[in-house]
Design an enzyme around this catalytic site. Structure first.
Site, PDB file in Angstrom:
ATOM      1  N   SER A 147      13.560 -25.004 -21.014  1.00  0.00           N
ATOM      2  CA  SER A 147      12.156 -24.178 -21.349  1.00  0.00           C
ATOM      3  C   SER A 147      11.009 -24.457 -20.242  1.00  0.00           C
ATOM      4  O   SER A 147      11.246 -25.331 -19.661  1.00  0.00           O
ATOM      5  CB  SER A 147      11.660 -24.745 -22.670  1.00  0.00           C
ATOM      6  OG  SER A 147      10.423 -24.003 -22.902  1.00  0.00           O
ATOM      7  N   TYR A 160       8.349 -30.687 -28.983  1.00  0.00           N
ATOM      8  CA  TYR A 160       9.300 -29.735 -27.994  1.00  0.00           C
ATOM      9  C   TYR A 160       9.106 -30.123 -26.599  1.00  0.00           C
ATOM     10  O   TYR A 160       9.971 -30.065 -26.017  1.00  0.00           O
ATOM     11  CB  TYR A 160       8.604 -28.303 -28.597  1.00  0.00           C
ATOM     12  CG  TYR A 160       9.549 -27.167 -27.806  1.00  0.00           C
ATOM     13  CD1 TYR A 160      10.748 -26.830 -28.416  1.00  0.00           C
ATOM     14  CD2 TYR A 160       9.148 -26.513 -26.797  1.00  0.00           C
ATOM     15  CE1 TYR A 160      11.657 -25.703 -27.996  1.00  0.00           C
ATOM     16  CE2 TYR A 160       9.836 -25.552 -26.214  1.00  0.00           C
ATOM     17  CZ  TYR A 160      11.027 -25.159 -26.762  1.00  0.00           C
ATOM     18  OH  TYR A 160      11.963 -24.276 -25.927  1.00  0.00           O
TER      19      TYR A 160
END
Length: 256
Positions: A147, A160
């Site tokens: 990401s 995350y």
């Protein structure tokens, strides 16, 4: 599709592929000729995804196996099932992931561990089981889905961010141990991608304006933007690419 990017007959497993980015990547690999195995934990939703995708391809091209990617025993059984029922696994896309938004001071340890387990540890567990088979054959492709949060941070998503940063270094660790056996392990790091799961963010006028202003390409990414890079990393066209994390973010991570 022919030549370097032809995946005809190769078996690919995409974790977390009953919807969203995983589903789109599975479709792209199938379009390149691969036999694709979908994965998810919700058996009913997974079967619906398999049936829908199977309508687009010849019989025998689309399969599914439901298992929890955070369970090492389930990962081992399921990889073996793929090997015995679909064929030698040559391509693994570690896509499964979750998000949990809460300030760190209020973050429950169980939620921290749940995100780390799903977004990072699962790639180790499934990747290791796939590699056990790939190494003996002297070839294999593992693609980890990172990401922009591999490089960037935002408030309220600490687990995350930690998981995706760790996933980049796990990609490097896999390369350090397995590249000599003929495997290529790389990662792609999507920017903000417009999917059903991010529709609420697209609909948020302030957030949408921030994304457009922060991204040099001045748009959200699409799942189609990820297809080409993943097919390339799964193909012979990337046979000397190893340990890399490729950002597919419209330029977001190269500007301030």
């Amino acid at each position: 599709m022919t030549g370097l990017f032809d995946l005809t007959g190769r078996v690919a497993l995409v974790t977390g592929s009953s919807r969203g980015i995983g589903s789109a990547l599975a479709r792209a690999l199938a379009e390149a000729g691969a036999k694709v195995v979908l994965n998810g934990v919700n058996g009913e939703r997974l079967k619906a995804a398999e049936d829908a995708l199977a309508q687009e391809f010849p019989p025998g091209r689309i399969h599914s196996v439901a298992f929890d990617v955070t369970d090492d025993h389930a990962a081992a059984r399921s990889i073996l099932w793929v090997e015995e029922n679909v064929g030698p696994l040559e391509i693994l896309v570690n896509n499964a992931g979750i998000q949990h938004r809460v300030p760190m001071l209020d973050l429950d340890v169980a939620d921290w561990e749940r995100v780390l387990s799903t977004d990072l540890t699962s790639a180790f567990l499934v990747g290791r089981e796939a590699a056990r088979h790939m190494i003996g054959r002297g070839r294999g492709k593992i693609i980890n889905i990172c990401s922009v949060q591999t490089d960037l941070a935002r408030p309220t998503i600490a687990p995350y961010i930690a998981a995706k940063g760790g996933l980049r270094n796990l990609t490097r660790a896999m390369t350090a141990e397995w590249a000599a056996s003929g495997l290529q392990i790389n990662a792609v790091a999507p920017g903000y991608i417009h999917t059903e799961m991010t529709q609420n963010l697209v609909d948020d006028e302030d957030f949408n304006s921030w994304i457009l202003g922060r991204t040099p390409a001045h748009r959200w990414g699409t799942v189609e933007d990820l297809a080409g890079p993943v097919v390339w990393l799964a193909s012979d066209g990337s046979n000397f690419v190893n340990g890399q994390t490729i950002f597919i973010d419209g330029g977001m991570t190269v500007v301030v």
